[in-house]
Design a protein around this motif. Structure first.
Motif, PDB file in Angstrom:
ATOM      1  N   ASN A  24       0.757  -1.158  -0.520  1.00 48.86           N
ATOM      2  CA  ASN A  24      -0.223  -0.067  -0.533  1.00 48.86           C
ATOM      3  C   ASN A  24       0.306   0.982  -0.001  1.00 48.86           C
ATOM      4  N   ILE A  25       1.694   1.544   0.931  1.00 54.47           N
ATOM      5  CA  ILE A  25       2.995   2.111   0.473  1.00 54.47           C
ATOM      6  C   ILE A  25       3.169   3.180  -0.486  1.00 54.47           C
ATOM      7  N   LYS A  26       3.644   1.532  -0.717  1.00 57.82           N
ATOM      8  CA  LYS A  26       4.345   1.457  -2.709  1.00 57.82           C
ATOM      9  C   LYS A  26       3.346   2.492  -3.998  1.00 57.82           C
ATOM     10  N   ARG A  27       2.510   1.996  -2.853  1.00 56.68           N
ATOM     11  CA  ARG A  27       1.301   2.226  -4.267  1.00 56.68           C
ATOM     12  C   ARG A  27       1.309   4.420  -3.849  1.00 56.68           C
ATOM     13  N   MET A  28       1.155   4.075  -3.205  1.00 59.34           N
ATOM     14  CA  MET A  28       1.473   6.042  -2.923  1.00 59.34           C
ATOM     15  C   MET A  28       1.974   6.618  -2.986  1.00 59.34           C
ATOM     16  N   PHE A  29       2.907   6.286  -3.572  1.00 60.78           N
ATOM     17  CA  PHE A  29       4.656   6.826  -4.166  1.00 60.78           C
ATOM     18  C   PHE A  29       4.057   6.808  -5.691  1.00 60.78           C
ATOM     19  N   ILE A  30       3.879   5.846  -6.419  1.00 60.88           N
ATOM     20  CA  ILE A  30       3.715   5.192  -8.311  1.00 60.88           C
ATOM     21  C   ILE A  30       2.928   6.606  -8.571  1.00 60.88           C
TER      22      ILE A  30
END
Length: 159
Positions: A153-159
């Motif tokens: 979920n954190i990776k999705r926030m920055f992509i």
């Protein structure tokens, strides 16, 4: 501030009634003594099986789906490490591993949830150890799932 809430789904009852044990070792005399102690807990343990080799153990894991495995340390250190690694690589549901030790030397440190000394072993110690190891393994699995889903979920926030 948001706090975590755990929903009580009655897991304590399922842990108590659904313990399925696989006893792995190479000494039939010691294994029969432990089997008798496990059999005395027949109202708390659902199913008990034995295996004498790694191949037999993997076949029985796939057929009876145990959630607790008791390993005898008389197998030897390198076969013991291979067995623990093969169990942890199966990616099954939470399978807790309890090591039955003859002496108090720390030889195997990773992949095992609980240690039991063979001297002075009785039914209540075995049952409490199996139950605690299973709880620990399920908690460990829960946090691993939450960690990887949170990381995703954190990776999705920055992509």
């Amino acid at each position: 501030m948001k706090s975590f809430k755990f929903k009580n789904t009655g897991n304590s009852a399922s842990i108590n009634n659904d313990i399925c044990v696989l006893l792995v070792g190479n000494n039939p005399i010691e294994m029969s003594i432990i089997y008798e102690k496990l059999h005395a807990l027949k109202d708390k343990i659902k199913h008990i099986e034995t295996a004498f080799s790694q191949e037999d153990m993997i076949r029985k894991i796939n057929s009876i789906h145990p959630n607790c495995i008791l390993l005898d340390d008389n197998i030897g250190l390198s076969p013991l490490k291979a067995i623990v690694n093969s169990i942890n690589e199966l990616s099954k549901e939470a399978i807790s591993i309890t090591l039955l030790k003859s002496n108090n030397y720390q030889e195997l440190t990773s992949g095992v949830q609980e240690y039991l000394m063979k001297d002075g072993l009785d039914e209540t110690r075995i049952y409490n150890s199996l139950r605690n190891a299973l709880r620990f393994k399920k908690t460990q699995q829960f946090f691993r799932i939450k960690y990887y889903s949170g990381k995703r979920n954190i990776k999705r926030m920055f992509i």
